[in-house]
Design a protein around this motif. Structure first.
Motif, PDB file in Angstrom:
ATOM      1  N   LYS A  87      -6.824   6.727   3.699  1.00  0.00           N
ATOM      2  CA  LYS A  87      -6.766   5.306   3.159  1.00  0.00           C
ATOM      3  C   LYS A  87      -8.038   4.662   3.696  1.00  0.00           C
ATOM      4  O   LYS A  87      -8.952   4.992   4.740  1.00  0.00           O
ATOM      5  CB  LYS A  87      -5.603   4.667   4.019  1.00  0.00           C
ATOM      6  CG  LYS A  87      -5.865   4.180   5.644  1.00  0.00           C
ATOM      7  CD  LYS A  87      -4.747   3.616   6.223  1.00  0.00           C
ATOM      8  CE  LYS A  87      -5.089   3.390   7.749  1.00  0.00           C
ATOM      9  NZ  LYS A  87      -4.676   4.796   8.312  1.00  0.00           N
ATOM     10  N   LYS A  88      -8.392   3.606   2.835  1.00  0.00           N
ATOM     11  CA  LYS A  88      -9.899   2.873   3.010  1.00  0.00           C
ATOM     12  C   LYS A  88      -9.850   1.317   3.122  1.00  0.00           C
ATOM     13  O   LYS A  88      -8.427   1.027   2.825  1.00  0.00           O
ATOM     14  CB  LYS A  88     -10.886   3.209   1.670  1.00  0.00           C
ATOM     15  CG  LYS A  88     -11.049   4.674   1.677  1.00  0.00           C
ATOM     16  CD  LYS A  88     -11.636   5.233   0.376  1.00  0.00           C
ATOM     17  CE  LYS A  88     -12.337   6.434   0.027  1.00  0.00           C
ATOM     18  NZ  LYS A  88     -13.201   6.735  -0.908  1.00  0.00           N
ATOM     19  N   PRO A  89     -10.633   0.931   3.631  1.00  0.00           N
ATOM     20  CA  PRO A  89     -10.483  -0.676   3.447  1.00  0.00           C
ATOM     21  C   PRO A  89     -10.288  -1.300   2.116  1.00  0.00           C
ATOM     22  O   PRO A  89     -10.789  -0.755   1.219  1.00  0.00           O
ATOM     23  CB  PRO A  89     -12.186  -1.150   3.892  1.00  0.00           C
ATOM     24  CG  PRO A  89     -12.238   0.073   4.702  1.00  0.00           C
ATOM     25  CD  PRO A  89     -11.856   1.306   4.010  1.00  0.00           C
TER      26      PRO A  89
ATOM     27  N   ARG B 279     -11.607  -6.530   2.920  1.00  0.00           N
ATOM     28  CA  ARG B 279     -12.379  -6.831   4.356  1.00  0.00           C
ATOM     29  C   ARG B 279     -12.459  -8.256   4.822  1.00  0.00           C
ATOM     30  O   ARG B 279     -12.053  -8.958   3.972  1.00  0.00           O
ATOM     31  CB  ARG B 279     -13.802  -5.981   4.176  1.00  0.00           C
ATOM     32  CG  ARG B 279     -13.950  -4.652   3.833  1.00  0.00           C
ATOM     33  CD  ARG B 279     -15.198  -4.145   3.670  1.00  0.00           C
ATOM     34  NE  ARG B 279     -15.418  -2.983   3.704  1.00  0.00           N
ATOM     35  CZ  ARG B 279     -15.241  -2.048   2.511  1.00  0.00           C
ATOM     36  NH1 ARG B 279     -15.010  -2.704   1.385  1.00  0.00           N
ATOM     37  NH2 ARG B 279     -15.439  -0.798   2.532  1.00  0.00           N
TER      38      ARG B 279
ATOM     39  N   GLN C  84      -9.748  -5.987   8.457  1.00  0.00           N
ATOM     40  CA  GLN C  84      -9.540  -5.503   7.171  1.00  0.00           C
ATOM     41  C   GLN C  84      -7.990  -5.274   6.948  1.00  0.00           C
ATOM     42  O   GLN C  84      -7.492  -4.871   7.822  1.00  0.00           O
ATOM     43  CB  GLN C  84     -10.313  -4.053   6.821  1.00  0.00           C
ATOM     44  CG  GLN C  84     -10.106  -3.136   7.901  1.00  0.00           C
ATOM     45  CD  GLN C  84     -11.127  -2.198   7.945  1.00  0.00           C
ATOM     46  OE1 GLN C  84     -12.279  -2.313   7.300  1.00  0.00           O
ATOM     47  NE2 GLN C  84     -11.125  -1.020   8.348  1.00  0.00           N
TER      48      GLN C  84
ATOM     49  N   SER D  82       0.711  -1.219  -0.126  1.00  0.00           N
ATOM     50  CA  SER D  82      -0.111   0.096  -0.090  1.00  0.00           C
ATOM     51  C   SER D  82       0.937   1.290  -0.088  1.00  0.00           C
ATOM     52  O   SER D  82       1.624   1.339   0.860  1.00  0.00           O
ATOM     53  CB  SER D  82      -0.886  -0.081   1.342  1.00  0.00           C
ATOM     54  OG  SER D  82      -1.603  -1.200   1.191  1.00  0.00           O
TER      55      SER D  82
ATOM     56  N   TYR E 294      -5.781  -2.225   4.575  1.00  0.00           N
ATOM     57  CA  TYR E 294      -6.022  -0.996   4.017  1.00  0.00           C
ATOM     58  C   TYR E 294      -5.198  -0.849   2.739  1.00  0.00           C
ATOM     59  O   TYR E 294      -4.142  -1.475   2.413  1.00  0.00           O
ATOM     60  CB  TYR E 294      -5.573   0.268   4.938  1.00  0.00           C
ATOM     61  CG  TYR E 294      -6.814   0.387   6.051  1.00  0.00           C
ATOM     62  CD1 TYR E 294      -7.868   1.147   5.858  1.00  0.00           C
ATOM     63  CD2 TYR E 294      -6.421  -0.134   7.473  1.00  0.00           C
ATOM     64  CE1 TYR E 294      -8.706   1.311   6.903  1.00  0.00           C
ATOM     65  CE2 TYR E 294      -7.169  -0.036   8.488  1.00  0.00           C
ATOM     66  CZ  TYR E 294      -8.256   0.616   8.293  1.00  0.00           C
ATOM     67  OH  TYR E 294      -9.049   1.055   9.022  1.00  0.00           O
TER      68      TYR E 294
ATOM     69  N   GLU F 159      -2.818   5.703   1.066  1.00  0.00           N
ATOM     70  CA  GLU F 159      -3.298   6.904   1.399  1.00  0.00           C
ATOM     71  C   GLU F 159      -2.121   8.148   1.112  1.00  0.00           C
ATOM     72  O   GLU F 159      -1.018   8.156   1.054  1.00  0.00           O
ATOM     73  CB  GLU F 159      -3.294   6.756   2.959  1.00  0.00           C
ATOM     74  CG  GLU F 159      -3.539   7.978   3.624  1.00  0.00           C
ATOM     75  CD  GLU F 159      -3.991   7.780   5.011  1.00  0.00           C
ATOM     76  OE1 GLU F 159      -4.795   8.484   5.608  1.00  0.00           O
ATOM     77  OE2 GLU F 159      -3.109   7.291   5.740  1.00  0.00           O
TER      78      GLU F 159
ATOM     79  N   TYR G  10      -7.135   1.032  -6.347  1.00  0.00           N
ATOM     80  CA  TYR G  10      -7.874   0.084  -5.565  1.00  0.00           C
ATOM     81  C   TYR G  10      -8.598  -0.836  -6.459  1.00  0.00           C
ATOM     82  O   TYR G  10      -8.246  -2.231  -6.147  1.00  0.00           O
ATOM     83  CB  TYR G  10      -8.630   0.969  -4.464  1.00  0.00           C
ATOM     84  CG  TYR G  10      -8.271   1.284  -3.290  1.00  0.00           C
ATOM     85  CD1 TYR G  10      -7.069   2.209  -3.209  1.00  0.00           C
ATOM     86  CD2 TYR G  10      -8.983   0.971  -1.828  1.00  0.00           C
ATOM     87  CE1 TYR G  10      -6.787   2.783  -1.909  1.00  0.00           C
ATOM     88  CE2 TYR G  10      -8.476   1.705  -0.779  1.00  0.00           C
ATOM     89  CZ  TYR G  10      -7.263   2.458  -1.081  1.00  0.00           C
ATOM     90  OH  TYR G  10      -6.943   3.171   0.229  1.00  0.00           O
TER      91      TYR G  10
END
Length: 211
Positions: free
Chosen positions: A79-81, A84, A67, A7, A69, A72, A41
């Motif tokens: 940052k988002k999931p 999951r 989850q 990430s 991530y 970011e 993503y």
């Protein structure tokens, strides 16, 4: 072929050193970078879903017990999931190494439904002052910025060397990593005289799980 997922985030930049160390030793890998935007993503998730079965997958980034991530950018993209708990079956029939906070809990919770062949995860891996301050116990220990930097360097060194030893022997990866971390714990006490570093490494070792 090893599959590496990272990430893209200022706080994970140091983990590229692991990739560089593997590359310098001639280890072949495919790299998936999750950049801080919706398109990355989406395409990264699709890419992972198409990995060959029985691959060794290394994920470097942030996580929680429910989850993982994606990327970011502090100024423009929070940052988002990315994956999951109910999506962990994307790693079905794979060997999975999650270098992310609370990934041990994520692996444990998803073990039966994900059908991962073998997986390794960790507990807390605090690599910033903010993460130290958010931990009730660690915030009282007076952990310095230098100790955090030494902890990050030790993560890079131990994980890199363990992976180099066991690129074709995932089953024993945790054993190799424990041996290397134990040595670093001794060095932290006997050579660096840094009990806080030793405690962070002991916690890393003690909370590591394999399923």
């Amino acid at each position: 072929m090893i599959q590496i997922i990272i990430s893209i985030d200022p706080s994970t930049k140091f983990l590229f050193e692991i990739i560089e160390k593997l590359s310098s030793k001639g280890i072949e890998y495919n790299l998936t970078e999750i950049h801080p935007n919706e398109e990355s993503y989406r395409t990264s998730f699709e890419n992972i879903s198409n990995f060959d079965k029985n691959s060794i997958i290394l994920f470097f980034g942030h996580g929680q017990s429910n989850q993982l991530y994606g990327g970011e950018s502090p100024d423009s993209f929070t940052k988002k999931p990315f994956i999951r708990l109910n999506e962990m079956s994307i790693f079905q029939e794979q060997y999975l190494f999650l270098l992310a906070c609370d990934s041990a809990s994520l692996i444990k919770s998803s073990f039966r439904m994900s059908k991962i062949i073998k997986s390794i995860g960790f507990g807390a891996l605090p690599t910033s002052i903010e993460e130290i301050e958010n931990d009730k116990k660690l915030s009282l220990e007076g952990i310095s910025v230098q100790t955090i930097e030494d902890f990050k360097k030790t993560i890079v060194d131990t994980v890199s060397n363990a992976l180099l030893i066991s690129t074709k022997d995932f089953i024993h990866l945790k054993d190799y990593l424990i041996l290397l971390v134990d040595k670093k714990i001794n060095d932290a006490v006997l050579l660096k005289n840094d009990r806080n570093l030793a405690d962070l490494l002991y916690r890393m070792r003690n909370e590591m799980v394999v399923y």
